[in-house]
Design an enzyme around this catalytic site. Structure first.
Site, short mmCIF file in Angstrom:
data_model
loop_
_atom_site.label_atom_id
_atom_site.label_comp_id
_atom_site.label_asym_id
_atom_site.label_seq_id
_atom_site.Cartn_x
_atom_site.Cartn_y
_atom_site.Cartn_z
N GLY A 108 11.53 50.81 -12.56
CA GLY A 108 10.28 50.87 -11.82
C GLY A 108 9.94 49.61 -11.08
CG ASP A 222 15.59 44.74 -23.58
OD1 ASP A 222 16.57 43.96 -23.61
OD2 ASP A 222 15.14 45.21 -22.52
#
Length: 446
Positions: A108, A222
């Site tokens: 995005g 992450d």
């Protein structure tokens, strides 16, 4: 996804009661205001509000027809006029004005904006293509659930509002978040000098945020400087929960007993340079230690001002780790339980000795190096956990145990994933998440 951008930082941090970052940023500076929308004399409930997911209504929600979902789509797009920004492909609520795009990634785009009623600066993250692939929709739902679950912790980014847009070229999930000036990668890789005090303070905040996450039996999967945001005041916030996962063993067992299925968590997670070796060397179930490894890499990066293990591919990544940590002991190799590990580490393959941390970072303090040593272990069982890290002497000058809170809602419930099996179910669940968030937001103001 590294979502925040800036030009080169020009001045040095100043050591005082609050750490300040002085920068010449490309984003225009507006009149200073609170990062949330609560700054204009609105009374806010400050007592802990129990997290409510209304899972009892899940079957009802998932059993609604797609015709109902279609009507929701129409109402969501028609209930109020939206501002269009064709240049950026954004369609946003009318009380926001977009200034510029400040970050792009595979999932995005992020734009800097201003909430016009209060003057608060916000970041709008548009997650694209989520209705084309179930994996992207699952990731968006997980991220929303985690951001709702962890909302309010000072070291976790705050979600302010949500919108779903279906119009072509503008479609996507819009997440309105508090604006944070930089990501940590930009700070670390700048010319700004970092003292031991700054490194201790920054890393302490990361570990406080991670303790809160781990206390809910969630792993981020992450963690890296690009997914940690840094304000001018020196406040750090963990963001991007798209790869996060609940790992509560009781829930795994409940799902197994009810469905007869063994829950699987993928090992293809984490950005390569921060990926724990067990994620690359075996297919066994991993745990919170993968986040500890990533944090150990971040601490090393504070001192070296560049990632410590910079592999070009997975095999090269293992070699880079080998050069520093040396060849693991035979019992650790066997613990991995994979032929890949045996092949990589056993004779006649080259055997490496361990490199002293003081050789790599000669100007780092001894306690900092000791903490790196105890977080970057081949064997995940030998790494410190969050509490042990926070108890380390490295934080003696910055520690405040009142900041080391745990999630009051207990273990995150991921059982909902067993009830959503296709795009229709996932789409309905996304609607539910947005609606629940808006209800919770409406109840905050009194």
């Amino acid at each position: 996804m590294a979502t925040y951008n800036s030009n080169i930082m020009s001045n040095v941090f100043q050591k005082n009661d609050s750490i300040n970052v002085d920068i010449k940023a490309s984003i225009p500076k507006h009149k200073k205001s609170s990062s949330t929308l609560n700054s204009k004399k609105k009374k806010v409930i400050t007592s802990d509000m129990a997290y409510q997911d209304n899972e009892n209504n899940l079957d009802y929600v998932l059993n609604k027809s797609m015709d109902d979902s279609a009507s929701k789509r129409n109402s969501l797009n028609k209930k109020k006029e939206m501002k269009l920004y064709p240049k950026y492909g954004f369609k946003v609520s009318p009380n926001y004005t977009i200034k510029e795009v400040i970050g792009k990634g595979s999932y995005g785009t992020v734009a800097a904006a201003v909430e016009t009623s209060y003057g608060a600066q916000v970041a709008i993250k548009k997650v694209t293509n989520i209705f084309t692939r179930d994996i992207l929709l699952k990731r968006a739902i997980r991220e929303l659930k985690f951001m709702r679950y962890f909302k309010g912790h000072k070291n976790i980014v705050n979600l302010l509002d949500l919108e779903i847009v279906f119009d072509k070229t503008y479609d996507g999930l819009y997440c309105y978040q508090e604006m944070i000036d930089y990501d940590l990668a930009r700070v670390i890789h700048s010319s700004v000098q970092l003292s031991e005090f700054h490194i201790q303070s920054f890393f302490y905040q990361i570990m406080c945020g991670l303790k809160y996450i781990h206390s809910a039996d969630v792993i981020h999967r992450d963690l890296k400087p690009g997914n940690i945001l840094c304000s001018i005041q020196g406040t750090l916030k963990i963001c991007d929960f798209g790869l996060a996962r609940g790992i509560n063993e009781d829930l795994f067992e409940k799902i197994r007993s009810e469905t007869g299925k063994q829950s699987h968590i993928t090992s293809y997670v984490a950005t390569r340079w921060y990926r724990a070796p067990e994620l690359m060397l075996c297919r066994k179930k991993y745990n919170k230690a993968v986040d500890i490894w990533a944090c150990g890499c971040i601490l090393a990066e504070f001192y070296g001002r560049k990632p410590i293990f910079m592999g070009n591919d997975q095999m090269h990544q293992i070699v880079e780790i080998l050069k520093v940590l040396g060849t693991p002991k035979s019992e650790t190799i066997m613990k991995y339980g994979s032929s890949v590990a045996v092949e990589i580490f056993s004779i006649p393959k080259p055997q490496y000795g361990k490199m002293p941390w003081k050789t790599i970072y000669p100007f780092a303090c001894d306690k900092g190096l000791d903490l790196i040593e105890k977080m970057l272990k081949w064997d995940p069982d030998q790494r410190l956990d969050c509490d042990q890290v926070l108890n380390h002497g490295f934080f003696k000058d910055v520690r405040n145990e009142k900041e080391e809170s745990v999630c009051p809602y207990g273990a995150f419930d991921f059982e909902y994933e067993q009830h959503v099996t296709d795009m229709n179910d996932l789409t309905k669940l996304l609607f539910k998440e947005v609606e629940e968030f808006k209800k919770m937001k409406a109840n905050i103001y009194v």
